[in-house]
Write a protein that holds these residues in place. Structure first.
Motif, PDB file in Angstrom:
ATOM      1  N   PRO A   4     -31.290  79.967 -50.909  1.00  0.00           N
ATOM      2  CA  PRO A   4     -31.176  78.724 -50.139  1.00  0.00           C
ATOM      3  C   PRO A   4     -31.296  78.967 -48.636  1.00  0.00           C
ATOM      4  O   PRO A   4     -30.835  79.984 -48.116  1.00  0.00           O
ATOM      5  N   ARG A   5     -31.925  78.038 -47.950  1.00  0.00           N
ATOM      6  CA  ARG A   5     -32.050  78.070 -46.496  1.00  0.00           C
ATOM      7  C   ARG A   5     -31.734  76.674 -45.973  1.00  0.00           C
ATOM      8  O   ARG A   5     -32.048  75.689 -46.633  1.00  0.00           O
ATOM      9  N   VAL A   6     -31.152  76.612 -44.806  1.00  0.00           N
ATOM     10  CA  VAL A   6     -30.831  75.328 -44.192  1.00  0.00           C
ATOM     11  C   VAL A   6     -31.649  75.189 -42.915  1.00  0.00           C
ATOM     12  O   VAL A   6     -31.663  76.082 -42.071  1.00  0.00           O
ATOM     13  N   ASP A   7     -32.346  74.054 -42.798  1.00  0.00           N
ATOM     14  CA  ASP A   7     -33.138  73.748 -41.614  1.00  0.00           C
ATOM     15  C   ASP A   7     -32.946  72.263 -41.298  1.00  0.00           C
ATOM     16  O   ASP A   7     -33.466  71.399 -42.004  1.00  0.00           O
ATOM     17  N   PRO A   8     -32.184  71.947 -40.253  1.00  0.00           N
ATOM     18  CA  PRO A   8     -31.930  70.541 -39.929  1.00  0.00           C
ATOM     19  C   PRO A   8     -33.206  69.755 -39.588  1.00  0.00           C
ATOM     20  O   PRO A   8     -33.216  68.532 -39.680  1.00  0.00           O
ATOM     21  N   ASN A   9     -34.283  70.435 -39.230  1.00  0.00           N
ATOM     22  CA  ASN A   9     -35.545  69.750 -38.924  1.00  0.00           C
ATOM     23  C   ASN A   9     -36.179  69.107 -40.148  1.00  0.00           C
ATOM     24  O   ASN A   9     -37.082  68.295 -40.022  1.00  0.00           O
ATOM     25  N   VAL A  10     -35.712  69.483 -41.345  1.00  0.00           N
ATOM     26  CA  VAL A  10     -36.244  68.924 -42.583  1.00  0.00           C
ATOM     27  C   VAL A  10     -35.895  67.436 -42.688  1.00  0.00           C
ATOM     28  O   VAL A  10     -36.617  66.673 -43.303  1.00  0.00           O
ATOM     29  N   LEU A  11     -34.791  67.017 -42.095  1.00  0.00           N
ATOM     30  CA  LEU A  11     -34.266  65.646 -42.095  1.00  0.00           C
ATOM     31  C   LEU A  11     -33.646  65.242 -43.425  1.00  0.00           C
ATOM     32  O   LEU A  11     -32.581  64.675 -43.462  1.00  0.00           O
ATOM     33  N   GLY A  12     -34.296  65.493 -44.531  1.00  0.00           N
ATOM     34  CA  GLY A  12     -33.787  65.141 -45.852  1.00  0.00           C
ATOM     35  C   GLY A  12     -34.719  65.675 -46.907  1.00  0.00           C
ATOM     36  O   GLY A  12     -35.832  66.090 -46.623  1.00  0.00           O
ATOM     37  N   GLY A  13     -34.267  65.678 -48.161  1.00  0.00           N
ATOM     38  CA  GLY A  13     -35.073  66.209 -49.247  1.00  0.00           C
ATOM     39  C   GLY A  13     -35.059  67.726 -49.249  1.00  0.00           C
ATOM     40  O   GLY A  13     -34.274  68.355 -48.538  1.00  0.00           O
ATOM     41  N   VAL A  14     -35.925  68.318 -50.065  1.00  0.00           N
ATOM     42  CA  VAL A  14     -35.997  69.771 -50.153  1.00  0.00           C
ATOM     43  C   VAL A  14     -37.446  70.226 -50.242  1.00  0.00           C
ATOM     44  O   VAL A  14     -38.316  69.480 -50.679  1.00  0.00           O
ATOM     45  N   ALA A  15     -37.655  71.472 -49.830  1.00  0.00           N
ATOM     46  CA  ALA A  15     -38.942  72.133 -50.006  1.00  0.00           C
ATOM     47  C   ALA A  15     -38.651  73.444 -50.711  1.00  0.00           C
ATOM     48  O   ALA A  15     -37.772  74.197 -50.289  1.00  0.00           O
TER      49      ALA A  15
ATOM     50  N   THR B  64     -41.994  65.799 -44.104  1.00  0.00           N
ATOM     51  CA  THR B  64     -43.382  65.853 -44.569  1.00  0.00           C
ATOM     52  C   THR B  64     -43.872  64.471 -44.968  1.00  0.00           C
ATOM     53  O   THR B  64     -45.014  64.102 -44.677  1.00  0.00           O
ATOM     54  N   GLN B  65     -43.020  63.695 -45.617  1.00  0.00           N
ATOM     55  CA  GLN B  65     -43.413  62.347 -46.023  1.00  0.00           C
ATOM     56  C   GLN B  65     -43.668  61.456 -44.804  1.00  0.00           C
ATOM     57  O   GLN B  65     -44.629  60.680 -44.780  1.00  0.00           O
ATOM     58  N   LEU B  66     -42.815  61.585 -43.775  1.00  0.00           N
ATOM     59  CA  LEU B  66     -43.021  60.816 -42.552  1.00  0.00           C
ATOM     60  C   LEU B  66     -44.310  61.238 -41.841  1.00  0.00           C
ATOM     61  O   LEU B  66     -45.050  60.402 -41.318  1.00  0.00           O
ATOM     62  N   GLU B  67     -44.564  62.536 -41.824  1.00  0.00           N
ATOM     63  CA  GLU B  67     -45.791  63.048 -41.205  1.00  0.00           C
ATOM     64  C   GLU B  67     -47.024  62.549 -41.949  1.00  0.00           C
ATOM     65  O   GLU B  67     -48.027  62.169 -41.332  1.00  0.00           O
ATOM     66  N   GLN B  68     -46.957  62.483 -43.272  1.00  0.00           N
ATOM     67  CA  GLN B  68     -48.077  61.987 -44.073  1.00  0.00           C
ATOM     68  C   GLN B  68     -48.300  60.497 -43.796  1.00  0.00           C
ATOM     69  O   GLN B  68     -49.443  60.047 -43.656  1.00  0.00           O
ATOM     70  N   MET B  69     -47.207  59.746 -43.688  1.00  0.00           N
ATOM     71  CA  MET B  69     -47.324  58.326 -43.363  1.00  0.00           C
ATOM     72  C   MET B  69     -47.962  58.123 -41.989  1.00  0.00           C
ATOM     73  O   MET B  69     -48.808  57.244 -41.801  1.00  0.00           O
ATOM     74  N   ARG B  70     -47.559  58.925 -41.018  1.00  0.00           N
ATOM     75  CA  ARG B  70     -48.096  58.848 -39.667  1.00  0.00           C
ATOM     76  C   ARG B  70     -49.610  59.091 -39.682  1.00  0.00           C
ATOM     77  O   ARG B  70     -50.376  58.366 -39.056  1.00  0.00           O
ATOM     78  N   ARG B  71     -50.050  60.096 -40.442  1.00  0.00           N
ATOM     79  CA  ARG B  71     -51.486  60.397 -40.531  1.00  0.00           C
ATOM     80  C   ARG B  71     -52.246  59.240 -41.176  1.00  0.00           C
ATOM     81  O   ARG B  71     -53.345  58.882 -40.734  1.00  0.00           O
TER      82      ARG B  71
END
Length: 181
Positions: free
Chosen positions: A144-155, A169-176
């Motif tokens: 497990p790794r924690v990265d607050p930049n993920v905002l939510g969900g998991v990778a 990633t979902q927000l970035e895809q929506m933006r594109r």
């Protein structure tokens, strides 16, 4: 640059001996612990890797580490002594990494990591590991790794496969998609 083929030979020999005794996983943990100990302690690394210290001095330090560690697998003890004798302790981090990879392949395991915004519970990690096992048809061990930049969900990355269900990633895809319209 360290010659990986030399480290691979030591890792293979250690795995062969550890497998014969049925202690491959125990040796994997111990060799990784020793490699991390040397990597994390600058003074210790200096003594063990600096040619200014005699072989006997380095062997005494390794013996003291073995004694302080408690029960160390005999195959690993012999390997550490051999590395000191042949002045190849610098290969220990690569030996540990290659050993773990070979032991995982032999046991049918895949290693990966899961990144989330907050720490995941053991139950969640087990469920995620089970899902990834079903997808890959192999035993999956997740770090497990924690990265607050993920905002939510998991990778989750297992081998070369990345399963990205993060909000970022979902927000970035929506933006594109919105930019293209």
């Amino acid at each position: 640059m360290v010659n990986v083929s030399i480290a691979r030979r030591y890792a293979r020999a250690l795995l062969d001996v550890a497998t014969e005794t049925g202690r491959a996983d125990a040796v994997s943990e111990q060799v990784s612990t020793f490699a991390k100990l040397v990597a994390d302690n600058r003074e210790l690394a200096d003594i063990l890797l600096n040619p200014a210290y005699s072989r006997e001095q380095r062997l005494n330090v390794v013996e003291a580490l073995i004694k302080a560690s408690g029960t160390v697998e005999p195959a690993l003890v012999n390997t550490l002594r051999l590395l000191v004798d042949r002045n190849r302790l610098a290969y220990l981090p690569d030996i540990a990494r290659l050993y773990r990879d070979m032991a995982d392949a032999q046991a049918g395991r895949l290693r990966g990591h899961v990144t989330s915004a907050i720490p995941l519970s053991k139950d969640t990690l087990q469920k995620l590991s089970g899902t990834l096992q079903a997808l890959t048809q192999r035993n999956v061990v997740l770090e497990p790794r924690v990265d607050p930049n993920v905002l939510g969900g998991v990778a989750a990355q297992v081998g070369s496969l990345l399963y990205d269900g993060t909000l970022r990633t979902q927000l970035e895809q929506m933006r594109r998609e919105l930019k293209q319209r």
